[in-house]
Design a protein around this motif. Structure first.
Motif, PDB file in Angstrom:
ATOM      1  N   PHE A 110       0.840  -1.193   0.000  1.00 46.31           N
ATOM      2  CA  PHE A 110       0.000   0.000   0.000  1.00 46.31           C
ATOM      3  C   PHE A 110       0.879   1.250   0.000  1.00 46.31           C
ATOM      4  CE2 PHE A 110      -2.446  -3.415   1.747  1.00 46.31           C
ATOM      5  CZ  PHE A 110      -3.754  -3.194   1.339  1.00 46.31           C
ATOM      6  N   ASP A 111       0.749   2.064  -1.023  1.00 47.89           N
ATOM      7  CA  ASP A 111       1.410   3.363  -1.079  1.00 47.89           C
ATOM      8  C   ASP A 111       0.410   4.425  -0.630  1.00 47.89           C
ATOM      9  OD1 ASP A 111       3.965   2.722  -1.825  1.00 47.89           O
ATOM     10  OD2 ASP A 111       3.673   3.056  -3.961  1.00 47.89           O
ATOM     11  N   GLY A 130      -1.653  -7.012  -6.154  1.00 39.27           N
ATOM     12  CA  GLY A 130      -0.916  -6.900  -4.899  1.00 39.27           C
ATOM     13  C   GLY A 130      -0.496  -5.487  -4.543  1.00 39.27           C
ATOM     14  N   TYR A 131      -0.850  -4.523  -5.396  1.00 34.15           N
ATOM     15  CA  TYR A 131      -0.422  -3.142  -5.172  1.00 34.15           C
ATOM     16  C   TYR A 131      -1.639  -2.229  -5.157  1.00 34.15           C
ATOM     17  CZ  TYR A 131       1.635   1.448  -6.093  1.00 34.15           C
ATOM     18  OH  TYR A 131       1.974   2.763  -6.015  1.00 34.15           O
ATOM     19  N   ARG A 132      -1.683  -1.341  -4.171  1.00 36.31           N
ATOM     20  CA  ARG A 132      -2.812  -0.422  -4.050  1.00 36.31           C
ATOM     21  C   ARG A 132      -2.327   0.929  -3.543  1.00 36.31           C
ATOM     22  NH1 ARG A 132      -8.174  -1.346  -0.212  1.00 36.31           N
ATOM     23  NH2 ARG A 132      -9.167   0.666  -0.650  1.00 36.31           N
ATOM     24  N   MET A 133      -2.942   2.004  -4.025  1.00 42.62           N
ATOM     25  CA  MET A 133      -2.653   3.352  -3.549  1.00 42.62           C
ATOM     26  C   MET A 133      -3.805   3.835  -2.680  1.00 42.62           C
ATOM     27  SD  MET A 133      -1.218   5.108  -7.056  1.00 42.62           S
ATOM     28  CE  MET A 133      -0.659   4.035  -8.384  1.00 42.62           C
ATOM     29  N   ILE A 134      -3.458   4.529  -1.604  1.00 45.05           N
ATOM     30  CA  ILE A 134      -4.457   5.100  -0.709  1.00 45.05           C
ATOM     31  C   ILE A 134      -4.274   6.611  -0.698  1.00 45.05           C
ATOM     32  CG2 ILE A 134      -5.330   5.220   1.652  1.00 45.05           C
ATOM     33  CD1 ILE A 134      -4.333   2.391   2.090  1.00 45.05           C
ATOM     34  N   ALA A 135      -5.322   7.333  -1.088  1.00 46.15           N
ATOM     35  CA  ALA A 135      -5.267   8.793  -1.156  1.00 46.15           C
ATOM     36  C   ALA A 135      -5.697   9.377   0.183  1.00 46.15           C
ATOM     37  CB  ALA A 135      -6.149   9.313  -2.287  1.00 46.15           C
ATOM     38  N   GLY A 142      -8.173   7.301   9.674  1.00 44.80           N
ATOM     39  CA  GLY A 142      -9.082   6.385   9.013  1.00 44.80           C
ATOM     40  C   GLY A 142      -8.455   5.457   7.998  1.00 44.80           C
ATOM     41  N   TRP A 143      -7.386   5.871   7.314  1.00 43.74           N
ATOM     42  CA  TRP A 143      -6.876   5.089   6.195  1.00 43.74           C
ATOM     43  C   TRP A 143      -6.299   3.742   6.615  1.00 43.74           C
ATOM     44  CZ3 TRP A 143      -1.970   3.261   5.809  1.00 43.74           C
ATOM     45  CH2 TRP A 143      -0.988   3.878   6.590  1.00 43.74           C
ATOM     46  N   VAL A 144      -5.843   3.613   7.870  1.00 42.81           N
ATOM     47  CA  VAL A 144      -5.216   2.351   8.286  1.00 42.81           C
ATOM     48  C   VAL A 144      -6.208   1.196   8.257  1.00 42.81           C
ATOM     49  CG1 VAL A 144      -3.495   3.536   9.700  1.00 42.81           C
ATOM     50  CG2 VAL A 144      -5.624   2.757  10.748  1.00 42.81           C
ATOM     51  N   GLU A 145      -7.512   1.490   8.249  1.00 49.53           N
ATOM     52  CA  GLU A 145      -8.509   0.429   8.199  1.00 49.53           C
ATOM     53  C   GLU A 145      -8.459  -0.346   6.887  1.00 49.53           C
ATOM     54  OE1 GLU A 145     -10.270  -0.452  10.799  1.00 49.53           O
ATOM     55  OE2 GLU A 145      -9.333   1.186  11.933  1.00 49.53           O
ATOM     56  N   HIS A 146      -7.798   0.213   5.879  1.00 42.72           N
ATOM     57  CA  HIS A 146      -7.660  -0.488   4.596  1.00 42.72           C
ATOM     58  C   HIS A 146      -6.600  -1.590   4.650  1.00 42.72           C
ATOM     59  CE1 HIS A 146     -10.272   2.253   2.377  1.00 42.72           C
ATOM     60  NE2 HIS A 146      -9.661   3.270   2.959  1.00 42.72           N
ATOM     61  N   LEU A 147      -5.766  -1.591   5.681  1.00 38.52           N
ATOM     62  CA  LEU A 147      -4.686  -2.571   5.754  1.00 38.52           C
ATOM     63  C   LEU A 147      -5.192  -3.897   6.299  1.00 38.52           C
ATOM     64  CD1 LEU A 147      -1.792  -0.400   7.280  1.00 38.52           C
ATOM     65  CD2 LEU A 147      -2.314  -0.801   4.860  1.00 38.52           C
ATOM     66  N   PRO A 148      -4.817  -5.018   5.670  1.00 36.17           N
ATOM     67  CA  PRO A 148      -5.178  -6.326   6.223  1.00 36.17           C
ATOM     68  C   PRO A 148      -4.539  -6.521   7.600  1.00 36.17           C
ATOM     69  CG  PRO A 148      -4.380  -6.517   3.954  1.00 36.17           C
ATOM     70  CD  PRO A 148      -4.080  -5.121   4.407  1.00 36.17           C
ATOM     71  N   SER A 174       1.684   4.104  16.436  1.00 43.39           N
ATOM     72  CA  SER A 174       0.856   3.290  17.323  1.00 43.39           C
ATOM     73  C   SER A 174      -0.313   2.671  16.560  1.00 43.39           C
ATOM     74  CB  SER A 174       0.341   4.139  18.480  1.00 43.39           C
ATOM     75  OG  SER A 174      -0.533   3.395  19.293  1.00 43.39           O
ATOM     76  N   ARG A 175      -0.972   3.458  15.719  1.00 42.25           N
ATOM     77  CA  ARG A 175      -2.109   2.925  14.951  1.00 42.25           C
ATOM     78  C   ARG A 175      -1.678   1.799  14.034  1.00 42.25           C
ATOM     79  NH1 ARG A 175      -3.422   8.427  14.887  1.00 42.25           N
ATOM     80  NH2 ARG A 175      -2.440   8.781  12.854  1.00 42.25           N
ATOM     81  N   LEU A 176      -0.498   1.911  13.481  1.00 44.74           N
ATOM     82  CA  LEU A 176      -0.029   0.895  12.540  1.00 44.74           C
ATOM     83  C   LEU A 176       0.429  -0.376  13.255  1.00 44.74           C
ATOM     84  CD1 LEU A 176       1.894   3.254  10.128  1.00 44.74           C
ATOM     85  CD2 LEU A 176       0.026   1.731   9.463  1.00 44.74           C
ATOM     86  N   THR A 177       1.234  -0.234  14.279  1.00 45.89           N
ATOM     87  CA  THR A 177       1.827  -1.412  14.911  1.00 45.89           C
ATOM     88  C   THR A 177       0.816  -2.239  15.691  1.00 45.89           C
ATOM     89  OG1 THR A 177       2.523  -0.058  16.807  1.00 45.89           O
ATOM     90  CG2 THR A 177       4.112  -0.372  15.023  1.00 45.89           C
TER      91      THR A 177
END
Length: 269
Positions: A110-111, A130-135, A142-148, A174-177
């Motif tokens: 995810f870029d 396997g590649y996706r862009m997040i604007a 909110g955008w981290v919810e797109h990550l598996p 913190s949100r990511l880890t």
């Protein structure tokens, strides 16, 4: 092929600078990074890369390519060990890291960057399996919810965190880890003395004014990460193709405040 006209300002302008630096490196006989994708992207952008404002930044291009090379190497090591990984490339700008590293299709990459940047990226690079862009702004929660979830996570933040505030950096990491069972965070950070120095830059270079610095890795460890590696980029000066710049960097590498002005870090979680 028609070139895409670009008129980025403020911090978005810096991604044109780093793209140009990587493209310049790719045209060297012995490049540090050898990013042919950067050279192709530059050709497809309608922008005056020969302007005075752009030329005044070119002296730092070797540090930029040394930084990218170090983070590429660490990222490749992680992906080799975790072919099922999720990658969050934060503030990706116009970087072609996904193309350079060519991860297997089992990796979900995810870029993430601002909408205007992602729109340009779609024209330059397109989508792929396997590649996706997040604007989104990286500081938008909110955008981290797109990550598996439930898979190893690799977070890459190159040339980004120093432009955020410490609370934003802490909240973002913190949100990511907390979304993954384990992983790594790769980023570069400046020394504290660079922040006030950058505040004195000319208005023409005001986009490079910075806000967050790292003096002690324990600051990041308090956010729940474990320090693994620190690399001083000037310590790799022998890779620089220019004899003059290589010599200057060699001298700077012996002066700790200058040597440590920009370093690359790897943390586990």
């Amino acid at each position: 092929m028609t070139a895409t006209k670009v008129a980025f300002t403020d911090v978005k302008w810096t991604m044109l600078v780093t793209l140009h630096m990587r493209a310049m490196d790719s045209r060297q006989a012995e490049p540090v990074l050898g990013d042919r994708f950067a050279a192709e992207a530059e050709r497809r952008i309608d922008y005056d890369f020969g302007s005075w404002r752009m030329r005044v930044t070119e002296g730092d291009r070797h540090l930029v390519t040394l930084r990218a090379k170090r983070l590429d190497t660490w990222a490749a090591e992680f992906l080799a060990a975790h072919p099922d990984a999720v990658v969050a490339h934060l503030g990706c700008g116009l970087d072609s890291r996904w193309l350079r590293l060519a991860p297997p299709p089992t990796v979900s990459w995810f870029d993430v960057d601002l909408p205007e940047v992602v729109a340009l990226r779609r024209e330059l690079y397109g989508d792929a399996e396997g590649y996706r862009m997040i604007a989104s702004s990286v500081t938008d929660p909110g955008w981290v919810e797109h990550l598996p979830t439930g898979r190893p996570l690799l977070v890459i933040a190159e040339g980004l965190l120093m432009y955020l505030t410490a609370p934003h950096v802490a909240g973002l990491l913190s949100r990511l880890t907390t979304r993954a069972p384990a992983g790594q965070v790769l980023f570069d950070a400046i020394a504290p003395w660079v922040v006030p120095t950058s505040a004195m830059l000319s208005p023409l270079l005001g986009a490079f004014r910075m806000r967050w610095a790292l003096s002690d890795v324990r600051e990041v460890e308090r956010w729940g990460l474990r320090h693994r590696d620190t690399e001083t980029l000037l310590g790799h000066h022998e890779r620089v193709p220019s004899t003059l710049v290589r010599s200057v960097y060699g001298v700077f590498a012996r002066v700790p405040p200058v040597r440590d002005a920009l370093r690359a870090f790897r943390f586990d979680f």
